[in-house]
Design a protein around this motif. Sequence first.
Motif, mmCIF file in Angstrom:
data_model
loop_
_atom_site.group_PDB
_atom_site.id
_atom_site.type_symbol
_atom_site.label_atom_id
_atom_site.label_comp_id
_atom_site.label_asym_id
_atom_site.label_seq_id
_atom_site.Cartn_x
_atom_site.Cartn_y
_atom_site.Cartn_z
ATOM 1 N N GLY A 204 0.720 -1.200 0.007
ATOM 2 C CA GLY A 204 -0.002 0.071 -0.046
ATOM 3 C C GLY A 204 0.899 1.263 -0.009
ATOM 4 N N PHE A 205 1.972 1.151 0.744
ATOM 5 C CA PHE A 205 2.989 2.326 0.671
ATOM 6 C C PHE A 205 3.535 2.705 -0.795
ATOM 7 C CE2 PHE A 205 7.509 3.829 0.945
ATOM 8 C CZ PHE A 205 7.067 4.944 1.705
ATOM 9 N N PHE A 206 3.898 1.547 -1.495
ATOM 10 C CA PHE A 206 4.539 2.274 -2.795
ATOM 11 C C PHE A 206 3.504 2.391 -3.789
ATOM 12 C CE2 PHE A 206 7.820 -0.854 -0.972
ATOM 13 C CZ PHE A 206 8.784 0.021 -1.094
ATOM 14 N N GLY A 207 2.222 2.054 -3.366
ATOM 15 C CA GLY A 207 0.899 2.341 -4.222
ATOM 16 C C GLY A 207 0.444 3.597 -4.137
ATOM 17 N N GLY A 208 1.029 4.426 -3.135
ATOM 18 C CA GLY A 208 0.523 5.829 -2.832
ATOM 19 C C GLY A 208 -0.804 5.966 -2.107
ATOM 20 N N ALA A 209 -1.055 4.718 -1.650
ATOM 21 C CA ALA A 209 -2.280 4.988 -0.779
ATOM 22 C C ALA A 209 -2.112 5.117 0.784
ATOM 23 C CB ALA A 209 -3.208 3.550 -0.844
ATOM 24 N N GLY A 210 -0.650 5.206 0.892
ATOM 25 C CA GLY A 210 -0.475 5.575 2.424
ATOM 26 C C GLY A 210 0.046 4.176 3.006
ATOM 27 N N PHE A 211 1.111 4.299 3.643
ATOM 28 C CA PHE A 211 1.724 3.105 4.487
ATOM 29 C C PHE A 211 0.646 2.898 5.650
ATOM 30 C CE2 PHE A 211 4.614 0.101 5.174
ATOM 31 C CZ PHE A 211 5.778 0.106 6.428
ATOM 32 N N PHE A 212 0.255 3.850 6.203
ATOM 33 C CA PHE A 212 -0.546 3.551 7.458
ATOM 34 C C PHE A 212 -1.941 4.527 7.080
ATOM 35 C CE2 PHE A 212 3.252 2.926 9.425
ATOM 36 C CZ PHE A 212 2.757 1.948 10.416
ATOM 37 N N MET A 213 -3.130 3.946 7.859
ATOM 38 C CA MET A 213 -4.384 4.863 7.449
ATOM 39 C C MET A 213 -4.863 5.365 8.673
ATOM 40 S SD MET A 213 -6.140 1.985 5.157
ATOM 41 C CE MET A 213 -5.579 0.721 6.128
ATOM 42 N N LEU A 214 -5.621 6.241 8.635
ATOM 43 C CA LEU A 214 -6.107 6.972 9.699
ATOM 44 C C LEU A 214 -7.230 5.996 10.407
ATOM 45 C CD1 LEU A 214 -5.437 9.640 11.502
ATOM 46 C CD2 LEU A 214 -7.315 10.478 10.515
ATOM 47 N N LYS A 215 -6.997 5.623 11.729
ATOM 48 C CA LYS A 215 -8.223 4.822 12.226
ATOM 49 C C LYS A 215 -9.107 5.866 13.271
ATOM 50 C CE LYS A 215 -9.054 0.840 14.950
ATOM 51 N NZ LYS A 215 -8.655 -0.383 15.759
ATOM 52 N N VAL A 216 -10.382 6.050 13.031
ATOM 53 C CA VAL A 216 -11.017 7.039 13.825
ATOM 54 C C VAL A 216 -12.168 6.230 14.513
ATOM 55 C CG1 VAL A 216 -12.432 9.106 13.680
ATOM 56 C CG2 VAL A 216 -10.801 8.678 11.811
ATOM 57 N N THR A 217 -12.088 6.395 15.714
ATOM 58 C CA THR A 217 -12.742 5.503 16.551
ATOM 59 C C THR A 217 -13.861 6.054 17.659
ATOM 60 O OG1 THR A 217 -11.190 3.714 16.772
ATOM 61 C CG2 THR A 217 -13.086 3.554 18.587
ATOM 62 N N GLY A 218 -15.217 6.046 17.579
ATOM 63 C CA GLY A 218 -16.105 6.911 18.314
ATOM 64 C C GLY A 218 -16.015 6.423 19.684
ATOM 65 N N PRO A 219 -16.881 7.346 20.573
ATOM 66 C CA PRO A 219 -18.161 8.122 20.007
ATOM 67 C C PRO A 219 -17.792 9.362 19.672
ATOM 68 C CG PRO A 219 -17.845 8.042 22.472
ATOM 69 C CD PRO A 219 -16.737 7.176 22.090
ATOM 70 N N GLY A 220 -18.435 9.914 18.420
ATOM 71 C CA GLY A 220 -18.056 11.395 18.073
ATOM 72 C C GLY A 220 -18.755 11.250 16.666
ATOM 73 N N THR A 221 -18.354 12.372 16.013
ATOM 74 C CA THR A 221 -18.605 12.567 14.562
ATOM 75 C C THR A 221 -17.198 13.243 14.090
ATOM 76 O OG1 THR A 221 -20.845 13.211 15.049
ATOM 77 C CG2 THR A 221 -19.925 14.006 12.950
ATOM 78 N N VAL A 222 -17.032 12.437 12.874
ATOM 79 C CA VAL A 222 -15.845 12.775 11.922
ATOM 80 C C VAL A 222 -16.357 13.211 10.652
ATOM 81 C CG1 VAL A 222 -15.486 10.569 11.127
ATOM 82 C CG2 VAL A 222 -13.591 12.045 11.217
ATOM 83 N N TYR A 223 -15.797 14.651 10.324
ATOM 84 C CA TYR A 223 -15.930 15.038 9.007
ATOM 85 C C TYR A 223 -14.625 14.681 7.897
ATOM 86 C CZ TYR A 223 -19.409 17.667 11.589
ATOM 87 O OH TYR A 223 -20.364 17.865 12.540
ATOM 88 N N TYR A 224 -15.120 14.172 6.608
ATOM 89 C CA TYR A 224 -14.172 13.830 5.916
ATOM 90 C C TYR A 224 -14.392 14.070 4.598
ATOM 91 C CZ TYR A 224 -17.358 10.006 4.795
ATOM 92 O OH TYR A 224 -18.450 9.495 4.389
ATOM 93 N N CYS A 225 -13.269 14.132 3.553
ATOM 94 C CA CYS A 225 -13.394 14.711 2.288
ATOM 95 C C CYS A 225 -12.960 13.953 0.999
ATOM 96 C CB CYS A 225 -12.654 16.178 2.149
ATOM 97 S SG CYS A 225 -10.947 16.078 2.248
ATOM 98 N N ALA A 226 -13.183 14.272 0.012
ATOM 99 C CA ALA A 226 -12.797 13.676 -1.173
ATOM 100 C C ALA A 226 -12.303 14.561 -2.382
ATOM 101 C CB ALA A 226 -13.956 12.897 -1.785
ATOM 102 N N TYR A 227 -11.213 14.181 -3.302
ATOM 103 C CA TYR A 227 -11.165 14.884 -4.275
ATOM 104 C C TYR A 227 -11.978 14.454 -5.342
ATOM 105 C CZ TYR A 227 -8.432 16.877 -8.420
ATOM 106 O OH TYR A 227 -8.059 17.342 -9.361
ATOM 107 N N GLY A 228 -13.055 15.295 -5.904
ATOM 108 C CA GLY A 228 -13.952 14.968 -6.562
ATOM 109 C C GLY A 228 -15.187 14.623 -5.791
ATOM 110 N N ALA A 229 -15.910 13.913 -6.482
ATOM 111 C CA ALA A 229 -17.358 13.417 -5.622
ATOM 112 C C ALA A 229 -16.961 12.172 -5.064
ATOM 113 C CB ALA A 229 -18.545 13.111 -6.693
ATOM 114 N N LEU A 230 -17.752 11.915 -3.950
ATOM 115 C CA LEU A 230 -17.952 10.647 -3.227
ATOM 116 C C LEU A 230 -18.972 9.702 -3.631
ATOM 117 C CD1 LEU A 230 -17.090 11.842 0.453
ATOM 118 C CD2 LEU A 230 -16.062 9.874 -0.421
ATOM 119 N N HIS A 231 -18.339 8.539 -3.742
ATOM 120 C CA HIS A 231 -19.109 7.387 -4.127
ATOM 121 C C HIS A 231 -19.182 6.288 -3.129
ATOM 122 C CE1 HIS A 231 -21.588 5.349 -6.965
ATOM 123 N NE2 HIS A 231 -20.617 4.254 -7.008
#
Length: 228
Positions: free
Chosen positions: A124-151
């Motif tokens: 995944g690191f060499f693919g440009g997707a990131g060696f690590f990902m962000l893990k978000v654990t609740g309770p709570g609300t997270v706001y996230y974005c995309a480049y272009g539309a989200l599908h």
Amino acid sequence: MQHQLIDTPDFGMLQVTFDQAGEVIVAESGAMVAMDTGIDMKTSMRGGLLAAAKRKLLGGESLFQNTFTAGGPGQRLYLAPAPEGDLRAMNLQAGQSFFLQSGAYVAHVGDQLNLDTKFGGLKGFFGGAGFFMLKVTGPGTVYYCAYGALHEIDCPPEGYTVDNDHLVGFTEGLQFNVRKFGGFRGLFFSGEGLVCDFSGQGKIYLQTRNAGALAAFLHPFRPVKAKS
């Protein structure tokens, strides 16, 4: 507090209206667009130096985050991500996790919401997707974005394959494997590079554009100075 996602899906922005003094929202560094002057903003390394450095070096997020605190009811705050595109909110219950690619995190609400990193695999690191990902654990609300539309995709029983550069995030309950697309030749000549094979039950979130493809498209049009 109340929130409204405006100008989506092309140029998403988060409008927060505070109901009372003392309400708090935490945002990625540089996300603030505008705010009432009565709102207090403080910059800090959330979770301490080690936790912040881990998110920066491994998860691709900013070392610092900004905490906005309302000074009174009715005050408004506007936040926006760096890339042009869609913006969404995910409400997480206690113990529920959501995984985001580097750069997708914008802000969150909830003192107990935890931001951590998850190993994404060497490929995944060499693919440009990131060696690590962000893990978000609740309770709570997270706001996230995309480049272009989200599908949004419900992972089918037979599994699902996603280009690494188009992956925004996914819910828990999914397993994945990163591999070359179309073998060795496909890795270099198909234009796809590496892909993620998902299995299990959960939702996958995709972005319709990727920055690498845009950079490759624009590269031939760069002005080049003639050698003297």
